[in-house]
Design a protein around this motif. Structure first.
Motif, short mmCIF file in Angstrom:
data_model
loop_
_atom_site.label_atom_id
_atom_site.label_comp_id
_atom_site.label_asym_id
_atom_site.label_seq_id
_atom_site.Cartn_x
_atom_site.Cartn_y
_atom_site.Cartn_z
N ASN A 23 14.02 56.55 62.24
CA ASN A 23 13.44 57.82 62.67
C ASN A 23 12.71 57.72 64.00
OD1 ASN A 23 14.25 59.48 60.48
ND2 ASN A 23 12.61 58.63 59.22
N ALA A 24 12.00 56.63 64.22
CA ALA A 24 11.21 56.49 65.44
C ALA A 24 12.08 56.37 66.69
CB ALA A 24 10.28 55.28 65.35
N ARG A 25 13.34 56.00 66.50
CA ARG A 25 14.26 55.85 67.64
C ARG A 25 15.36 56.91 67.65
NH1 ARG A 25 14.66 49.27 68.16
NH2 ARG A 25 12.49 48.89 67.61
N GLU A 26 15.39 57.68 66.57
CA GLU A 26 16.36 58.76 66.41
C GLU A 26 17.81 58.28 66.55
OE1 GLU A 26 14.98 61.76 69.17
OE2 GLU A 26 13.56 62.51 67.68
N LYS A 27 18.07 57.09 65.99
CA LYS A 27 19.43 56.56 66.00
C LYS A 27 19.53 55.43 64.97
CE LYS A 27 18.72 53.23 69.76
NZ LYS A 27 19.18 52.79 71.07
N GLU A 28 20.76 55.05 64.70
CA GLU A 28 21.02 53.94 63.79
C GLU A 28 20.84 52.63 64.54
OE1 GLU A 28 24.17 53.88 60.46
OE2 GLU A 28 25.09 52.80 62.15
N ILE A 29 20.13 51.70 63.92
CA ILE A 29 19.93 50.38 64.53
C ILE A 29 20.11 49.30 63.46
CG2 ILE A 29 18.33 51.26 66.29
CD1 ILE A 29 16.07 49.84 64.64
N GLU A 30 20.18 48.06 63.91
CA GLU A 30 20.25 46.94 62.98
C GLU A 30 18.86 46.61 62.44
OE1 GLU A 30 22.18 43.63 64.93
OE2 GLU A 30 24.15 44.36 64.29
N GLU A 31 18.86 46.28 61.16
CA GLU A 31 17.64 45.90 60.47
C GLU A 31 17.87 44.51 59.88
OE1 GLU A 31 14.73 48.14 57.38
OE2 GLU A 31 16.87 48.24 56.91
N LEU A 83 10.56 38.44 47.24
CA LEU A 83 9.89 39.49 48.01
C LEU A 83 10.67 39.63 49.31
CD1 LEU A 83 7.41 41.37 48.07
CD2 LEU A 83 6.12 39.47 49.06
N PHE A 84 11.00 40.85 49.65
CA PHE A 84 11.82 41.10 50.83
C PHE A 84 11.02 41.75 51.94
CE2 PHE A 84 14.58 40.96 47.17
CZ PHE A 84 15.61 40.15 47.61
N GLY A 85 11.39 41.45 53.17
CA GLY A 85 10.83 42.08 54.35
C GLY A 85 11.97 42.56 55.23
N ARG A 86 11.80 43.71 55.83
CA ARG A 86 12.84 44.27 56.69
C ARG A 86 12.21 44.64 58.02
NH1 ARG A 86 17.27 46.68 54.05
NH2 ARG A 86 17.35 46.12 51.87
N ILE A 87 12.89 44.27 59.10
CA ILE A 87 12.36 44.57 60.43
C ILE A 87 13.47 45.07 61.34
CG2 ILE A 87 10.49 42.88 60.25
CD1 ILE A 87 12.23 41.12 62.23
N ALA A 88 13.08 45.85 62.33
CA ALA A 88 14.03 46.23 63.37
C ALA A 88 14.47 44.97 64.10
CB ALA A 88 13.38 47.20 64.35
N PHE A 89 15.72 44.92 64.52
CA PHE A 89 16.31 43.72 65.12
C PHE A 89 15.51 43.18 66.30
CE2 PHE A 89 17.83 47.13 67.72
CZ PHE A 89 17.97 46.60 68.99
N ASP A 90 14.78 44.04 67.00
CA ASP A 90 14.07 43.61 68.20
C ASP A 90 12.55 43.50 68.01
OD1 ASP A 90 13.71 46.34 67.91
OD2 ASP A 90 14.23 46.84 69.98
N LYS A 102 15.67 34.57 56.82
CA LYS A 102 16.62 35.64 57.13
C LYS A 102 17.81 35.52 56.19
CE LYS A 102 19.68 37.20 60.81
NZ LYS A 102 20.14 36.96 62.18
N ILE A 103 18.14 36.65 55.52
CA ILE A 103 19.27 36.61 54.58
C ILE A 103 20.36 37.61 54.94
CG2 ILE A 103 17.92 35.70 52.67
CD1 ILE A 103 18.03 38.66 51.53
N GLY A 104 20.12 38.48 55.91
CA GLY A 104 21.16 39.44 56.23
C GLY A 104 20.75 40.47 57.26
N ILE A 105 21.73 41.29 57.59
CA ILE A 105 21.52 42.38 58.54
C ILE A 105 22.20 43.62 57.98
CG2 ILE A 105 22.03 43.25 60.87
CD1 ILE A 105 21.96 40.36 61.86
N GLU A 106 21.51 44.75 58.07
CA GLU A 106 22.08 46.04 57.69
C GLU A 106 21.86 47.01 58.83
OE1 GLU A 106 20.27 47.43 54.07
OE2 GLU A 106 21.29 45.92 52.85
N LYS A 107 22.54 48.12 58.78
CA LYS A 107 22.29 49.19 59.74
C LYS A 107 21.62 50.32 59.00
CE LYS A 107 25.44 48.39 63.44
NZ LYS A 107 25.98 49.04 64.58
N GLY A 108 20.70 50.96 59.68
CA GLY A 108 20.02 52.10 59.08
C GLY A 108 19.51 53.03 60.15
N PHE A 109 19.23 54.27 59.75
CA PHE A 109 18.73 55.25 60.71
C PHE A 109 17.24 55.04 60.90
CE2 PHE A 109 17.12 59.28 62.23
CZ PHE A 109 18.01 59.54 63.26
#
Length: 160
Positions: free
Chosen positions: A146-154, A115-122, A137-144
């Protein structure tokens, strides 16, 4: 985590969606969640999306109750073939350990692994919830976001 808090999980119904919609309107909550819908104030889109999810047998959605009052939701859904966890606690109930207690209870009935969980880096609160419930924690990805209107780390977490 406060162990004296007694919460219940119940199967989510369409009536619950009215309250759950209001929780996700909060600007601070949207910012922390980051990966939200493009227009969280569109109630019709929110209700229609969740009505579809409630009918999907691969989705397990529960409403979180504290003293018979709706305080949030928790769900397992599938994304790109992976089982993912999501939860949303009303802002007025943050910091009370509700999310950790709800996730632990949910994991007793939702046995899908991994089962996976994804969160904003902060999103430190969500990081703590996932770690409290055995996710690693198994990794980090970047994604857009919407709430911040930019790409951030997840940050990606996994429960085996």
């Amino acid at each position: 985590m406060k162990k004296n808090i007694q919460i219940e999980l119940k199967h989510t119904n369409q009536k619950d969606l009215e309250t759950l919609f209001l929780f996700q309107l909060d600007k601070d909550a949207n910012y922390l969640a980051a990966f939200t819908s493009k227009n969280p104030s569109n109630k019709d889109a929110y209700i229609e999306k969740w009505k579809r999810l409630l009918l999907n047998e691969k989705v397990n959605v529960r409403t979180i109750l504290l003293k018979n009052k709706i305080v949030g939701s928790i769900a397992k859904f599938e994304m790109e073939g992976n089982a993912e966890i999501t939860y949303w606690i009303g802002k007025e109930f943050w910091g009370k350990g509700i999310a950790s207690i709800a996730l632990k209870k949910f994991l007793e009935v939702e046995k899908t692994r991994p089962l996976f969980g994804r969160i904003a880096f902060d999103n430190l609160g969500s990081k703590k919830v996932l770690e409290n419930c055995g996710f690693s924690k198994i990794g980090i990805e970047k994604g857009f976001a919407n709430a911040r209107e930019k790409e951030i780390e997840e940050i990606i977490f996994e429960l085996k």
